[in-house]
Scaffold this motif. Structure first.
Motif, short mmCIF file in Angstrom:
data_model
loop_
_atom_site.label_atom_id
_atom_site.label_comp_id
_atom_site.label_asym_id
_atom_site.label_seq_id
_atom_site.Cartn_x
_atom_site.Cartn_y
_atom_site.Cartn_z
N GLY A 77 0.78 -1.22 0.00
CA GLY A 77 0.00 0.00 0.00
C GLY A 77 0.81 1.27 0.00
N ALA A 78 2.13 1.22 -0.12
CA ALA A 78 2.96 2.42 -0.11
C ALA A 78 2.99 3.04 -1.50
N ALA A 79 3.08 4.37 -1.53
CA ALA A 79 3.21 5.10 -2.79
C ALA A 79 4.70 5.20 -3.13
N ILE A 80 5.19 4.28 -3.93
CA ILE A 80 6.61 4.21 -4.22
C ILE A 80 6.81 3.76 -5.66
N GLU A 130 4.93 10.96 2.04
CA GLU A 130 3.82 10.16 1.51
C GLU A 130 4.19 9.46 0.21
N THR A 131 5.08 10.05 -0.57
CA THR A 131 5.49 9.46 -1.86
C THR A 131 7.00 9.30 -1.86
N VAL A 132 7.47 8.15 -2.34
CA VAL A 132 8.89 7.84 -2.37
C VAL A 132 9.28 7.46 -3.78
N VAL A 133 10.39 8.01 -4.24
CA VAL A 133 10.93 7.69 -5.57
C VAL A 133 12.36 7.20 -5.39
N ASP A 165 11.96 11.51 -0.77
CA ASP A 165 10.60 11.59 -0.23
C ASP A 165 10.12 13.03 -0.36
N ASP A 166 8.84 13.25 0.00
CA ASP A 166 8.25 14.60 -0.05
C ASP A 166 7.94 15.10 1.35
#
Length: 453
Positions: free
Chosen positions: A317-320, A353-356, A372-373
């Protein structure tokens, strides 16, 4: 030249150099004192024949060439035979007496440019005949031949200069040797005293690195060992203090809840507290075991590993997302790299919340950016958060169960792979954790690993 300089920086080279220099200086002074005893020879030898021959040579220099033979015959005495000759029967024996007479005559007749030759005629008789040949500069055909007997007692050769030089040589060598030994022993004794004191007191000032190359290396190794042990003990002390402090709160809650309630809700809270304690203990154990595992290096597709880890977090469920080439070959420890990526992604998801995750290869360097943000880290604290047990809860929304070891574990594992961990604030918000790993280091480690097998 470099090898010679390196040899003379060792203990053996310095001692040999000291002894050689002191022996050479002593020998030179010995020769100087023995053969040049600080002034002209004492009377009667060789002053009497010197004055006579020098006076006759000066008279002949003022006499016409064709009259010099008659003048020489008229000036001879019972103890001094004179004559002008073209081809004298040369004597060939050399003694110290001849040398003294030669030097004094040369000094006396230097102003008229005469050429002097002095030899004894009988080596078995120290009081025998001495031949002196004097060639005047304006007569190349004829030269003055003077024969005389040695006058006066035999001068003592082994006088005070000789004994003084011998004594100086013995004392000098002894003093130089003692100084050389003391120069080697002093830093060794200081090193032994420091090592003994280190067993009683951990926090000590570094030992001064001095003396020969081996002693400096030993002192440097001791300083590094002392620094590492002190740093390790301090970290473990801080870790125990942090863990003890953080465990006190959940344990107190658990005790109170167990004393007052037994409902299912209370059990769920107790499970959460237990999980919290387990997380803190696991983090501490992971930090203690960093760099002490026996995992061997092997070739790994780093891109596939990153993609797999990102997929697992995305399924949870992570935004990655992952951006990078399809294959990055790297010679590393797979479990260690997995811990590095997992810790960085966990930190990024905790504070953002978002990881790239971006991986790339530039020339001979592998770059991995985990961005991250979140709120980022103050510029003045970017270095601090890499140290163990440092938490920035007010600025990074600290989560319970963190003891400030995640980034320290990552840094130590990356350093063990020859790389570096950097933290970079993004604009306008966010943080990037960058791993820089030199690719050539992996190739060298692979060759070393294969050679060991």
């Amino acid at each position: 030249m470099q090898a010679l300089r390196r040899f003379f920086s060792t203990t053996l080279g310095q001692i040999l150099a000291i002894i050689a220099c002191s022996s050479s200086i002593t020998f030179g002074l010995f020769i100087l004192l023995l053969f040049n005893p600080g002034g002209p020879p004492r009377p009667p030898w060789p002053w009497t024949p010197t004055y006579r021959i020098a006076s006759i040579a000066r008279v002949l220099a003022q006499t016409p060439v064709d009259a010099r033979a008659r003048t020489a015959l008229s000036l001879q005495t019972p103890s001094l035979t004179l004559g002008m000759t073209k081809t004298p029967a040369r004597c060939t024996v050399n003694t110290l007496d001849d040398s003294e007479l030669y030097h004094t005559l040369s000094d006396e007749l230097r102003d008229i440019g005469a050429t002097i030759s002095v030899h004894s005629c009988d080596a078995r008789d120290p009081n025998g005949t001495i031949q002196v040949l004097v060639r005047l500069k304006d007569d190349d055909a004829m030269q003055l031949e003077a024969r005389t007997q040695r006058v006066g007692p035999e001068p003592p050769r082994l006088r005070f200069p000789f004994y003084g030089a011998a004594l100086f040589m013995c004392v000098g060598l002894l003093a130089m040797s003692l100084w050389a030994v003391a120069r080697v022993i002093r830093p060794l004794r200081r090193l032994a005293d420091k090592a003994e004191a280190f067993g009683r007191e951990i926090a000590l000032a570094p030992i001064e690195e001095e003396g020969p190359l081996e002693i400096r290396r030993a002192a440097h190794a001791f300083n590094l060992m002392q620094e590492r042990i002190t740093h390790s003990l301090q970290n473990r002390t801080r870790m125990l203090a942090a863990v003890s402090h953080d465990l006190r709160t959940p344990l107190t809650r658990m005790r109170l809840q167990l004393d007052t309630n037994e409902s299912e809700t209370v059990r769920d809270k107790l499970r959460k507290d237990i999980d919290l304690m387990q997380t803190m203990v696991s983090s501490a154990l992971s930090y203690l075991n960093t760099g002490n595992d026996d995992e061997s290096k092997e070739w790994l597709d780093l891109s596939a590993l990153i993609a797999t880890i990102c997929d697992e977090y995305e399924e949870a469920g992570a935004a990655i997302r992952y951006e990078g080439p399809r294959q990055i070959r790297c010679f590393c420890r797979p479990d260690g790299m997995q811990r590095v990526l997992a810790n960085l992604i966990d930190n990024a998801l905790r504070f953002g919340e978002t990881v790239v995750v971006v991986a790339s290869v530039r020339e001979d360097t592998i770059l991995i950016d985990v961005s991250d943000d979140g709120p980022g880290i103050p510029e003045t604290r970017l270095r601090d958060v890499l140290e163990p047990f440092v938490r920035l809860d007010p600025s990074r929304r600290g989560q319970p169960g963190s003891v400030g070891l995640g980034l320290s574990i990552v840094r130590d594992i990356v350093r063990a792979h020859g790389g570096e961990l950097k933290l970079i604030n993004r604009r306008p918000v966010g943080l990037t954790a960058r791993i820089v790993m030199p690719q050539c280091t992996h190739d060298q480690d692979a060759k070393a690993e294969l050679s060991q097998r």
